[in-house]
Design an enzyme around this catalytic site. Structure first.
Site: not given
Ligand code: ADP
Length: 169
Positions: A29, A69, A77, A105, A111, A122, A132, A135, A146
């Site tokens: 990212k 997304y 968010f 993963r 996350t 991370r 973080n 992705h 994707e």
């Molecule tokens: P991952 O990226 O680990 O698959 P998710 O698909 O749940 O996690 O979320 C996508 C992205 O959204 C995360 O990588 C993170 O950057 C952001 N995100 C997730 N939860 C939150 C939160 N509570 N507040 C802000 N950003 C969030």
């Protein structure tokens, strides 16, 4: 004897490897790119033994980020997340290997970087959930979707690495 030997060869090659090919979509990212972590992240997947089959650097539009997304569109968010993903260059990649979706993963970590184990990307390199740095697809269906969203089929390169016989039995 064949009218289109190259095309036929590609088709056969694909069919031969179809059963063992597992691919996942990984993106560094904008925060990971700005922090100079491209090589660090690529290196972790590469050293593990996974194979890079596509890579490019792009600035996604906000609309594109929303597509990427779309599963999260009800989350509070979502808007900030899409603004962030489209705020600068992203390194989009496809990695291939046995178990690469699930193990990718694991390499990435939880996350929320506060909950990611040390030793994960991370866990070692990030602090905040909204920054973080990376992705990774969370399952076979999302990996397929994707990869199709970010890459045209011609951008995916099938090749044999000489290291494969030392990585797989
Ligand atoms: P991952 O990226 O680990 O698959 P998710 O698909 O749940 O996690 O979320 C996508 C992205 O959204 C995360 O990588 C993170 O950057 C952001 N995100 C997730 N939860 C939150 C939160 N509570 N507040 C802000 N950003 C969030």
């Amino acid at each position: 004897t064949l009218a289109f030997p190259a095309a036929v060869y590609l088709l056969q090659d694909h069919q031969l490897h179809a059963a063992e090919l597992e691919r996942t979509f990984i993106a560094i990212k904008p925060d990971g790119v700005q922090r100079g972590l491209i090589a660090e992240i690529v290196s972790r997947f590469e050293r593990k033994g996974f194979k890079l089959v596509a890579i490019k650097i792009v600035v996604p539009s906000k609309e594109f980020a929303q597509k990427h997304y779309h599963d999260l569109k009800e989350r509070p968010f979502f808007n900030g997340l899409c603004d962030f993903l489209s705020s600068g260059p992203v390194v989009a990649m496809v990695w291939e290997g046995e178990g690469v979706i699930k193990y990718g993963r694991k390499l990435i970590g939880a996350t929320d970087p506060q909950k990611s184990e040390p030793g994960t990307i991370r866990g070692d390199l990030a602090v905040a959930v909204g920054r973080n740095i990376i992705h990774g697809s969370d399952g076979p269906e999302t990996a397929k979707d994707e990869i199709a969203l970010w890459f045209r089929p011609i951008e995916l390169v099938s090749y044999t690495s000489n290291a494969e016989k030392w990585i797989y039995e």
